[in-house]
Motif scaffolding. Sequence first.
Motif, PDB file in Angstrom:
ATOM      1  N   VAL A 114       1.926  -1.564   0.281  1.00 37.62           N
ATOM      2  CA  VAL A 114       1.393  -1.420  -1.079  1.00 37.62           C
ATOM      3  C   VAL A 114       2.305  -2.165  -2.053  1.00 37.62           C
ATOM      4  O   VAL A 114       3.507  -2.332  -1.805  1.00 37.62           O
ATOM      5  N   SER A 158       3.394  -1.955  -8.140  1.00 42.93           N
ATOM      6  CA  SER A 158       2.557  -1.340  -9.170  1.00 42.93           C
ATOM      7  C   SER A 158       1.705  -0.213  -8.607  1.00 42.93           C
ATOM      8  O   SER A 158       1.547   0.841  -9.221  1.00 42.93           O
ATOM      9  N   ASP A 159       1.158  -0.412  -7.387  1.00 39.06           N
ATOM     10  CA  ASP A 159       0.368   0.650  -6.764  1.00 39.06           C
ATOM     11  C   ASP A 159       1.240   1.852  -6.430  1.00 39.06           C
ATOM     12  O   ASP A 159       0.808   3.000  -6.550  1.00 39.06           O
ATOM     13  N   THR A 171      -2.722   5.001  -6.116  1.00 36.50           N
ATOM     14  CA  THR A 171      -3.950   4.266  -5.815  1.00 36.50           C
ATOM     15  C   THR A 171      -4.624   4.900  -4.606  1.00 36.50           C
ATOM     16  O   THR A 171      -4.151   5.903  -4.054  1.00 36.50           O
ATOM     17  N   LYS A 198      -6.321   3.633  -0.745  1.00 35.02           N
ATOM     18  CA  LYS A 198      -6.354   2.497   0.162  1.00 35.02           C
ATOM     19  C   LYS A 198      -7.244   2.803   1.366  1.00 35.02           C
ATOM     20  O   LYS A 198      -7.290   3.939   1.853  1.00 35.02           O
TER      21      LYS A 198
END
Length: 370
Positions: A269, A272-273, A278, A280
Motif C-alpha cells: 500500500v 497515503s493509503d 483504504t 483493497k
Amino acid sequence: MKQDFYEILGISKSASAAEIKKAYRKKALEYHPDKNPGDAKAEEMFKKSAEAYEVLSDPDKRARYDQYGHAAFEGGGFGGGGMNMEDIFSQFGDIFGSAFGGSFGGFGGFGGGQRRVKGSNLRIRVKLSLEEVAEGVEKKVKVKRKVKADGVTYKTCSTCNGNGQVTKITNTILGRMQTAATCSSCGGSGQIIDHRPADADAQGLKVVEETVSIKIPAGVENGMQLKVSNKGNEAPGNSIPGDLLVAIETKEHETLKREGDNLHYDLYVSISDAVLGTSKEIDTVGGKVRIKLEPGIQSGKILRLRGKGINNLNGYGSGDLLVHVNVWTPKELNKEQREFFEKMSQNENFEPKPEKSDKSFFEKVKDMFS
C-alpha cells in the motif's frame, strides 16, 4: 471414522518392522477364513488387518499415514474394504507359512498351490493449481495400460504344474537341500498361453488407452503419491492388475504462498493509503475479496482471514489466509513531493511513536504460528 491401523494390529506407533509383521501374522491366523467359515465379522477383521499391514509394512506408506492419516490414501481408492481375498493371499501368502496347508491355504480357489501374480504398476504425474489443492478435485486422465487381449486363453504350466514355483533338491556335505524358485516357463503365474489372438503380444496382452478418474482430496502436498487400485498393467493368466501410482505436483500461484494449511499474501500500500486508510481487493483460493485497512496501519501488520486457507487433508477444518501489509516507500520524488515530505518531517505526528500494542516483528511471527 476408520479405525486406526496401529490399533487394528494392536501395536504402538514406534513398532519395528519385525513387530508389525508378527502382529499381522497373529491377527491373520486368528481371523483366517479357513478357521472362521461363514463368519462375516472375522472376514472383515481379516481384511482390515491386511489393509493395515499393507500400509505399515511399507516405509513410504507408513510415513505418509503417520503424517496424514487415512486421508493420505483416500484419493487413490485405497481402503474401505478395497482389498479382496485374492489380493491378500497373493501379496501376503507367505505370512501364513504352513499354518493352513501351504502359503495360500484353501480359500477362494487358492487350494492346489496355484499362484496369482500381480501386473506391474504404472506411474503418472498430475499437476494441480492451488485452487484445486485447496478444495480437492476429480481429474480424468488418459492412461495406456496392458490388458489381456479378447479371446486369449491360458493353460496350466506343465513345468510347475500350476504352482508358479519349481523345487530343486541339491546334495551337499550337510545333506539334501531343497530350494524353491520362480518357474521360468510361466514367470510364476502357473499358466502359459494356449491361444494368442492376432493383436496380442507373446504373453497374450495388448496396449489400450483408458480414461481413469482420480479423486484427489483437498490438502494434498507437492510430492505426495496416491494410488488407484487395479489400474496398472495386467499380467498373463489368472493374475491381478497392478496399480496406478499418481504423483502430485502443485503449480506455483502468482500471489499466494502456501505454508501447511495456511496461505500468505503480500499486500503493498502507498504511504497515503496507510495514513488515510483504504480498502483493497486481494486474491484468495475462492476468488477475490475486499478488505478494509484502518487509518494509520503500520507496515508489517498481519491481517488474518480465518478459514480462507487450505482445507486440511485429514478433515480438521481449514487454514487461514495471512495478509502481510507492506507500506511502499517511493524511491524517486519530484520537487513538490520532496518539499512536502521535508515539511512533514518537522511535524511531530510523523515521529515514530510505537505503542505497546504495536508488536515487534518477532512477536508477530510468534502470533502467526500460535
